[in-house]
Design a protein around this motif. Structure first.
Motif: not given
Ligand code: NA
Ligand code: NA
Lengths: 313, 424, 161
Positions: B8, B11-12, B14
């Protein structure tokens, strides 16, 4: 295998109310050898009554200590005692509740909830910055009504008062700024929420009887063994009885504290008694018409009150 | 679990939308606890049950309208005329205005979107550096929680009272106690503003220019008077002040001054509501992730760990500050109050800490928590509002963060500041 | 195809109109509450609860518009340092991920609304509340679709970082 019952309440941690609940939880855990644990979510962190009921429905929570108003969504008749001006004294309350409590608890059970007893929050009185010595004086005032509370709203409208609906959190600032000058509250409520610093007069007529109950879903309770269910019932009912008594004592003490602080308690005068009574009758009539509650229960409570009042002379 | 958390985070970093990260962590938590995921919707729906949130769209719209009009220019001219002789004049006015505004609206980011929209262009126009201006408006987003009638002060008193704390901890005593610590923070930040603005050109005071500037700002000047006066006189509730502001600004800028043509109004409304949607969707989902933390009893676990480390009043206070700063970045101030005050207060009293003093320490920490990197909520809101990278916000707020940490230490270890006005 | 496109544009216009209408009615309703109370001594019982529901609607309509413009709050430290192809892949993954999350949110919101309907929850004795909550699944559903579109078409417009 252990079962954890998750229970939400509005009462903050550390209050005598919560302490009694926690004592009960400890005892239940001990006597079931750790098979039944109770975890509390105090202080309203799980949201208001509606939010708690939703979470009970989807199974995040198993129960809650909820107000009568909050439970009305699943069992409307639970609001029976909160009719405005229903009771005139604690004597009447005790007499009526002895006979009616089991009926309400049975009603909750039919709605899928096990109740461990009803606990009182006291009588709410009208409290104001301005004198409350007559019905006319009342009509001049800016009265707070709890947002979304239909019964109290109906009651105020019936007597030609247009209340100011505000959320609980805005009441103190409302009193400070003069947005409202009159609130309905129990003595402990007024002191706990600090409203007593902004009021000078109290109309000494019980306005509404406040109460709540601890409910756990039948589904959750049925997962326990019958012995464990009995232990839970025995302990929690006893603790709730304790809370009930404690609230009664606290309210009486708080009332005295308010008197000591110099707040004036207005007895309805002989002249104006009549108009107060007219006002009460009007409200009763109106609520009967609105048909918010089961008529047979309503009739039963009226009869009990009549008997009690006659007996008193 | 750690792996999923790491995923997570990546993902954040990116660029996945922040709300999706928060939603995913909440759903993951509930899923692992075997709780029905519709709880996330139940929590999100609480947006429709919180009265204070009404202020966000209304103030945001008013702020957008003001910033699109000539108001920032007029504000700069007026403060330059009044305080142009004084180093840091506009910055100081901005700080005070934000503090007063936050005292009424809470720290939910309203100050940044509403006042920041007005002050940020004004500050840069007046020659302040971009990062200084950004730091100021972001920090000011929570400045003022210690000033009456901020709701957290009231709430602390109410909770403490219900715990049966002796010595009558009233709302009024909290109002008085917050005054000096709040002023200390304001004074230190004022010092920093004067220092930062030292190289800006100063102007001699001119009565004529002042008169002209006042005349030009005739329509905007009554706004603070109308809002504060209306609240104090009981004409409207705090939650309604936002409506009055929006209505007044609408009438002034569109009907009276006509700086904004009617046909541009829908576009401005839309633009401001995009911002509101972006912020509130995060708020709603963080209600859900907070609810997971509460359901799993994480704050209490954290507290128990810290308590094991305590040996004296000094270590208690140090750990308290660290704990509360972390908590302030994770929880909203109201959940933090109702969850932690009942746990902290008895222990604090055990160490001889005055309950009023504890309340001030608590709120001061929460205030800083709002912009503590890396996850203080107001950093994201400012990044969004001013279209700047979050990293730049970290850098811009750093000096302000450090200064307020100094203030926090003074407030924590010098109880006199909180208690002097109380005769205790 | 052109008709479909026209329908799409129309829907977008309806969405924008709804947003402006909601905000305007919020300002008017909240202001008239003050006037009513101070000059006519009357309070609307449905006033504040309706205003709060409007906040919910604004939240989702605003978030839908933000998705359309690719204007959500992001931390996004890395992607700007990536070469163009890697950036495209990164967008596909992050927005695809967000789309899945929103689809889940839409699904569970729909269940929430359905429960409320089954329970016959009322909005202040006036009407069933579920139609007023329908924006939750609809909003998250549309956001999911838009994110999916962004991911596939590789649009990353004016993200803030
Ligand atoms: Na209100
Ligand atoms: Na926070």
């Amino acid at each position: 295998n252990t079962t954890t019952l998750k229970i939400a309440t509005l009462a903050p941690d550390g209050t005598s109310w919560m302490n009694i609940m926690r004592d009960g939880a400890k005892e239940v855990e001990q006597r079931t050898s750790g098979r039944v644990k109770i975890r509390f979510y105090p202080g309203g962190v799980m949201g208001n009554d509606n939010s708690v009921l939703r979470k009970i429905r989807v199974g995040q929570l198993h129960g809650g200590a909820l107000t009568a108003g909050g439970l009305a969504a699943i069992y409307p008749d639970i609001q029976l005692y909160s009719l405005p001006f229903l009771f005139r004294s604690f004597d009447e309350v005790d007499y009526v509740r002895k006979q009616m409590d089991p009926l309400l608890i049975k009603g909750l059970h039919e709605a899928g909830f096990v109740s461990y007893g009803i606990s009182e929050g006291g009588f709410a009185y009208l409290m104001s910055h301005l004198p409350l010595d007559s019905v006319d004086a009342l009509r001049q005032q800016k009265i707070w009504s709890p947002e979304g509370d239909q019964i109290s709203l109906l009651a105020f409208r019936t007597i030609d008062v247009s209340p100011v609906p505000l959320p609980l959190t805005d009441v103190l600032t409302g009193l400070q700024t003069g947005l409202i000058d009159t609130v309905g509250s129990s003595p402990i409520g007024a002191i706990a929420l600090q409203w007593h610093t902004r009021i000078k007069h109290i109309a000494d007529i019980p306005l509404i009887y406040l109460y709540g109950t601890l409910v756990i879903t039948e589904k959750a309770v049925n997962k326990l063994s019958p012995e464990d269910q009995n232990i839970l019932k025995e302990v929690m009912e006893r603790q709730f009885q304790l809370i009930n008594q404690q609230n009664r004592d606290d309210n009486l003490a708080a009332r005295q504290a308010l008197q000591k602080q110099g707040i004036i308690f207005h007895q309805p005068m002989n002249g104006s008694r009549e108009s107060w009574q007219q006002l009460i009758d009007k409200v009763e009539q109106r609520i009967k018409q609105e048909n918010l509650l089961d008529p047979s229960l309503f009739k039963q409570i009226q009869q009990l009150l009549e008997t009690k009042r006659k007996e008193k002379g | 679990m750690i792996l999923v958390g790491l995923a997570l985070l990546i993902l954040a970093l990116f660029g996945a939308p922040l709300f999706s990260i928060i939603a995913a962590s909440a759903m993951l938590g509930f899923y692992r606890s075997e709780i029905d995921l519709s709880v996330v919707a139940i929590e999100f729906y609480r947006i429709a049950e919180m009265p204070v949130l009404l202020a966000i769209p209304l103030f945001t719209f008013a702020g957008y309208l003001l910033s699109e009009s000539g108001a920032p220019r007029r504000l700069v001219r007026l403060t330059q005329a009044l305080l142009g002789w004084m180093p840091g004049g506009l910055a100081i006015v901005s700080l005070v205005a934000c503090a007063l505004f936050t005292a009424f609206t809470g720290a939910s980011g309203v100050t940044i979107v509403a006042l920041g929209a007005l002050l940020y262009p004004a500050l840069t126009q007046a020659g302040y550096q971009e990062n200084f201006s950004l730091g100021l408006v972001t920090t000011s987003g929570s400045l003022g929680l210690l000033f009456a009638p901020a709701l957290p002060l009231i709430l602390y008193a109410v909770i403490a009272q219900q715990l049966g704390i002796h010595g009558s901890l009233t709302v009024d005593s909290m109002f008085l106690a917050g005054l000096l610590p709040g002023l200390l923070m304001l004074a230190l930040l004022t010092g920093w503003s004067i220092f930062s603005g030292r190289s800006l050109r100063l102007e001699a005071f001119s009565a004529r220019e002042t008169g002209a500037a006042i005349k030009e700002a005739t329509w905007e000047l009554p706004l603070p008077v109308v809002v504060l006066g209306g609240i104090y006189s009981g004409i409207f509730a705090i939650s309604e002040a936002a409506a009055v502001t929006a209505f007044y600004v609408l009438v002034v800028e569109v009907v009276i001054l006509r700086e904004i043509p009617l046909r541009e109004l829908p576009a401005i409304m839309r633009k401001s509501m995009v911002l509101v949607g972006g912020i509130l969707v995060i708020l709603g989902l963080s209600l859900a992730s907070t609810n997971y933390l509460i359901d799993a009893g994480i704050p209490r676990l954290l507290f128990d760990r810290i308590q094991e480390l305590v040996s004296s009043k000094i270590t208690f206070l140090i750990l308290l500050n660290i704990f509360l700063l972390v908590l302030g970045t994770m929880l909203d101030i109201f959940s933090a109050l109702v969850l932690m005050v009942p746990l902290l207060l008895p222990i604090a009293i055990g160490y001889g800490i005055d309950p009023v003093h504890l309340g001030i320490i608590f709120l001061a920490n929460m205030q800083i928590g709002y912009f503590t990197p890396p996850v203080g909520m107001n950093l994201f809101i400012a990044s969004y509002r001013f279209k700047k990278p979050v990293i730049q916000l970290y850098l811009a707020t750093l000096p302000w963060f450090l200064i307020l940490l100094v203030a926090l230490l003074i407030i924590t270890y010098w109880p006199w500041l909180s208690l002097a006005l109380l005769n205790r | 195809m052109t008709q479909l496109k026209r329908l799409g544009t129309l829907l977008l216009q309806v969405e924008d109109l709804l947003l402006s209408l909601l905000l305007t009615s919020m300002i008017l309703l909240a202001t008239s509450q003050i006037l009513l109370r101070n000059f006519w001594d009357y309070s609307l019982t449905w006033g504040d609860p309706s205003l709060r529901l409007m906040v919910l609607w604004i939240t989702l309509l605003g978030a839908m518009a933000a998705t359309r413009e690719n204007n959500h709050i992001r931390i996004d430290l890395f992607s700007r340092y990536l070469p163009a192809t890697a950036q495209r892949i990164s967008t596909l993954i992050t927005d695809g991920f967000a789309a899945v999350i929103c689809a889940l949110l839409a699904w569970h919101s729909a269940r929430f609304v359905l429960f409320e309907r089954e329970d016959n929850t009322q909005f202040l004795d006036l009407m069933p509340i579920w139609p007023l909550q329908i924006i939750l699944p609809v909003g998250f559903g549309i956001i999911a679709l838009r994110l999916l579109l962004n991911a596939l078409l590789n649009r990353r417009g004016q993200s803030v970082s």
